[in-house]
Scaffold this motif. Structure first.
Motif, mmCIF file in Angstrom:
data_model
loop_
_atom_site.group_PDB
_atom_site.id
_atom_site.type_symbol
_atom_site.label_atom_id
_atom_site.label_comp_id
_atom_site.label_asym_id
_atom_site.label_seq_id
_atom_site.Cartn_x
_atom_site.Cartn_y
_atom_site.Cartn_z
ATOM 1 N N PHE A 1 32.754 46.754 50.878
ATOM 2 C CA PHE A 1 31.140 46.830 52.317
ATOM 3 C C PHE A 1 30.288 47.250 50.798
ATOM 4 C CE2 PHE A 1 28.501 50.012 53.057
ATOM 5 C CZ PHE A 1 27.938 49.627 53.506
ATOM 6 N N GLY A 2 29.326 46.356 50.894
ATOM 7 C CA GLY A 2 27.682 46.611 50.216
ATOM 8 C C GLY A 2 26.630 45.391 50.953
ATOM 9 N N SER A 3 25.817 46.096 49.938
ATOM 10 C CA SER A 3 24.431 45.147 50.266
ATOM 11 C C SER A 3 24.517 43.730 49.939
ATOM 12 C CB SER A 3 22.996 46.133 50.227
ATOM 13 O OG SER A 3 23.056 45.776 48.523
ATOM 14 N N SER A 4 24.204 42.809 50.481
ATOM 15 C CA SER A 4 24.058 41.244 49.895
ATOM 16 C C SER A 4 23.674 41.501 48.444
ATOM 17 C CB SER A 4 23.144 40.890 50.163
ATOM 18 O OG SER A 4 23.498 40.712 52.381
ATOM 19 N N GLY A 5 24.154 40.616 47.316
ATOM 20 C CA GLY A 5 24.333 40.591 45.994
ATOM 21 C C GLY A 5 24.726 41.539 45.470
ATOM 22 N N ALA A 6 25.782 42.056 46.157
ATOM 23 C CA ALA A 6 26.675 43.335 45.461
ATOM 24 C C ALA A 6 27.973 43.018 44.830
ATOM 25 C CB ALA A 6 27.356 44.315 46.212
ATOM 26 N N GLY A 7 27.702 41.551 45.118
ATOM 27 C CA GLY A 7 29.326 40.681 44.589
ATOM 28 C C GLY A 7 30.729 40.729 45.107
ATOM 29 N N LYS A 8 30.593 41.310 46.280
ATOM 30 C CA LYS A 8 31.965 41.199 47.270
ATOM 31 C C LYS A 8 32.488 39.804 46.894
ATOM 32 C CE LYS A 8 29.299 42.468 50.996
ATOM 33 N NZ LYS A 8 27.982 42.405 50.425
ATOM 34 N N THR A 9 31.261 38.966 47.545
ATOM 35 C CA THR A 9 32.471 37.351 47.283
ATOM 36 C C THR A 9 32.453 36.910 46.922
ATOM 37 O OG1 THR A 9 30.501 37.085 49.605
ATOM 38 C CG2 THR A 9 31.707 35.006 48.674
ATOM 39 N N SER A 10 32.095 37.522 45.179
ATOM 40 C CA SER A 10 32.685 36.796 44.307
ATOM 41 C C SER A 10 34.201 37.089 43.707
ATOM 42 C CB SER A 10 31.159 37.109 42.630
ATOM 43 O OG SER A 10 30.582 36.993 42.730
ATOM 44 N N VAL A 11 34.102 38.905 44.067
ATOM 45 C CA VAL A 11 35.464 39.761 44.190
ATOM 46 C C VAL A 11 36.504 39.111 44.514
ATOM 47 C CG1 VAL A 11 36.425 41.039 44.294
ATOM 48 C CG2 VAL A 11 34.160 41.877 43.656
ATOM 49 N N LEU A 12 36.154 38.519 46.097
ATOM 50 C CA LEU A 12 37.312 37.810 47.010
ATOM 51 C C LEU A 12 37.580 36.207 46.076
ATOM 52 C CD1 LEU A 12 37.381 38.645 49.697
ATOM 53 C CD2 LEU A 12 36.066 36.903 50.791
ATOM 54 N N MET A 13 36.562 35.587 45.544
ATOM 55 C CA MET A 13 36.766 33.566 45.148
ATOM 56 C C MET A 13 37.538 34.331 44.000
ATOM 57 S SD MET A 13 35.326 31.855 46.692
ATOM 58 C CE MET A 13 35.922 33.095 48.843
ATOM 59 N N MET A 14 37.233 35.636 43.390
ATOM 60 C CA MET A 14 38.491 35.395 42.366
ATOM 61 C C MET A 14 39.912 36.045 42.335
ATOM 62 S SD MET A 14 36.097 37.814 39.316
ATOM 63 C CE MET A 14 35.494 38.625 40.023
ATOM 64 N N VAL A 15 40.086 36.452 43.606
ATOM 65 C CA VAL A 15 41.335 37.107 44.015
ATOM 66 C C VAL A 15 42.196 35.515 44.293
ATOM 67 C CG1 VAL A 15 42.796 37.984 45.688
ATOM 68 C CG2 VAL A 15 40.575 39.479 44.680
ATOM 69 N N ALA A 16 41.456 34.317 44.777
ATOM 70 C CA ALA A 16 41.412 33.165 45.802
ATOM 71 C C ALA A 16 41.391 32.971 44.645
ATOM 72 C CB ALA A 16 40.483 32.309 46.431
ATOM 73 N N LEU B 1 39.050 31.516 42.719
ATOM 74 C CA LEU B 1 37.779 29.934 43.011
ATOM 75 C C LEU B 1 36.812 30.344 41.905
ATOM 76 C CD1 LEU B 1 37.621 29.629 46.989
ATOM 77 C CD2 LEU B 1 39.243 27.603 45.189
ATOM 78 N N LEU B 2 37.207 31.629 41.504
ATOM 79 C CA LEU B 2 36.339 32.164 40.307
ATOM 80 C C LEU B 2 37.438 32.708 39.476
ATOM 81 C CD1 LEU B 2 33.298 32.997 39.096
ATOM 82 C CD2 LEU B 2 33.495 34.627 40.847
ATOM 83 N N ARG B 3 36.718 32.462 38.253
ATOM 84 C CA ARG B 3 37.900 33.179 36.569
ATOM 85 C C ARG B 3 37.345 34.427 36.806
ATOM 86 N NH1 ARG B 3 40.320 33.776 31.791
ATOM 87 N NH2 ARG B 3 42.056 33.092 31.090
ATOM 88 N N PRO B 4 37.604 35.577 36.375
ATOM 89 C CA PRO B 4 37.920 36.757 36.106
ATOM 90 C C PRO B 4 37.293 36.390 34.353
ATOM 91 C CG PRO B 4 39.410 36.919 37.043
ATOM 92 C CD PRO B 4 38.939 35.452 36.845
ATOM 93 N N ASP B 5 36.463 37.585 34.034
ATOM 94 C CA ASP B 5 35.781 37.602 32.569
ATOM 95 C C ASP B 5 37.382 38.535 32.040
ATOM 96 O OD1 ASP B 5 34.060 35.430 32.177
ATOM 97 O OD2 ASP B 5 32.528 37.210 32.862
#
Length: 227
Positions: A54-69, A71-75
Motif C-alpha cells: 500500500f502506498g501513493s503513486s510513485g512509491a515503487g509498489k509496482t516495481s517491487v511486484l515486477m521484481m518478484v515476477a 520482469l525487473l532485476r533488483p540491484d
C-alpha cells in the motif's frame, strides 16, 4: 522503499523467529533497485494468505511486484516465495520469469481481442487431462461462467479484470501477483473484483501479493505493507 525510506510492515512480524519461520513465509522479500535518482524497494515477510503493498503513486509498489515476477532485476537482495528462492544476488540466483510460476495480473487486463473469453482462459491454461473441468471451476469461482462466449470488447472493466485473474489461475501458478486490480473501476465493479479476490484467497489458498493505493481495500484483502 523510496530514496532511503524503507517500507513499514504491518501484521505478522517474523524477524528473529528462525529457520522454521523462513520455511513458513509465503513471501520473504528484501530488494532494492535504482531507477534514475531514486532507490525503490521493500522488505516483506508474510505468512500464508494475501499481502498488500500500500502506498501513493510513485512509491515503487509496482516495481517491487515486477521484481518478484522476474520482469525487473533488483540491484541487491532476495526474493523467496514459499521457501523457494527466485532471486538472491549473494548466491547469484535469478530464475527466469517463466520458471517462477507467478500468475501475474497487470493493471490493464491484456486479454487477446481476437479470442473469446473462453479462448483467452484456455490460452493460459496448463496442459492436463482435466483442462475443461479446471476452466469450469475457475469460471464459477470468479463468477465469469456467463461471460465465456463474449469477446473482450464486450466486457466491462471489472469483468475483464476477473477474466485476467482466471487466466492467471489456470496457468497453475505457485502464487499470484495483482497490480492495482481495481484501478479505474466504479464502485460496483470494484466490489465485484474484490469479492473475487477474496474467494481466490479463501478457496484457492494461493499466496497473493497485491498492489493498491486504497488503504481500506488493502486492509480488507490481507496483511498491509506500507510503502
Amino acid at each position: 522503499m523510496c530514496s532511503d525510506r524503507r517500507a513499514d510492515l504491518e501484521g505478522a512480524d517474523l524477524k528473529g523467529a528462525g529457520p522454521a519461520a523462513d520455511a513458513l513465509a509465503a513471501f520473504d522479500i528484501d530488494v532494492t533497485v535504482r531507477r534514475g535518482d531514486r532507490v525503490l524497494g521493500a522488505v516483506v515477510r508474510s505468512l500464508a494468505g494475501a499481502t498488500v503493498l500500500f502506498g501513493s503513486s510513485g512509491a515503487g509498489k509496482t516495481s517491487v511486484l515486477m521484481m518478484v515476477a522476474g520482469l525487473l532485476r533488483p540491484d541487491r537482495g532476495h526474493v523467496r516465495v514459499g521457501g523457494r528462492t527466485l532471486f538472491d544476488d549473494a548466491a547469484r540466483a535469478d530464475l527466469r520469469p517463466e520458471r517462477r510460476r507467478a500468475g501475474v495480473v497487470f493493471q490493464d487486463a491484456r486479454l487477446f481481442p481476437h479470442l473469446t473469453v473462453r479462448a483467452n482462459l484456455r490460452y493460459g491454461a496448463a496442459r492436463g487431462a482435466d483442462a475443461d473441468g479446471a476452466l469450469g471451476r475457475v469460471a464459477r469461482l470468479l463468477d465469469i461462467a456467463g461471460l465465456l462466449d463474449r469477446w473482450p470488447r464486450a466486457l466491462s472493466g471489472g469483468e475483464a479484470r476477473r477474466v485476467a485473474i482466471g487466466r492467471a489461475l489456470l496457468s497453475d501458478p505457485a502464487f499470484l501477483l495483482l497490480d492495482e486490480p481495481t484501478a479505474s473501476l466504479d464502485e460496483v465493479r470494484r466490489e465485484d473484483v474484490l469479492r473475487a479476490i477474496e474467494r481466490v484467497r479463501d478457496e484457492a489458498r494461493l499466496p497473493i501479493l497485491m498492489v493498491t493505493h486504497d488503504l481500506g481495500e488493502a486492509e480488507r484483502i490481507g496483511m498491509v505493507v506500507r510503502m
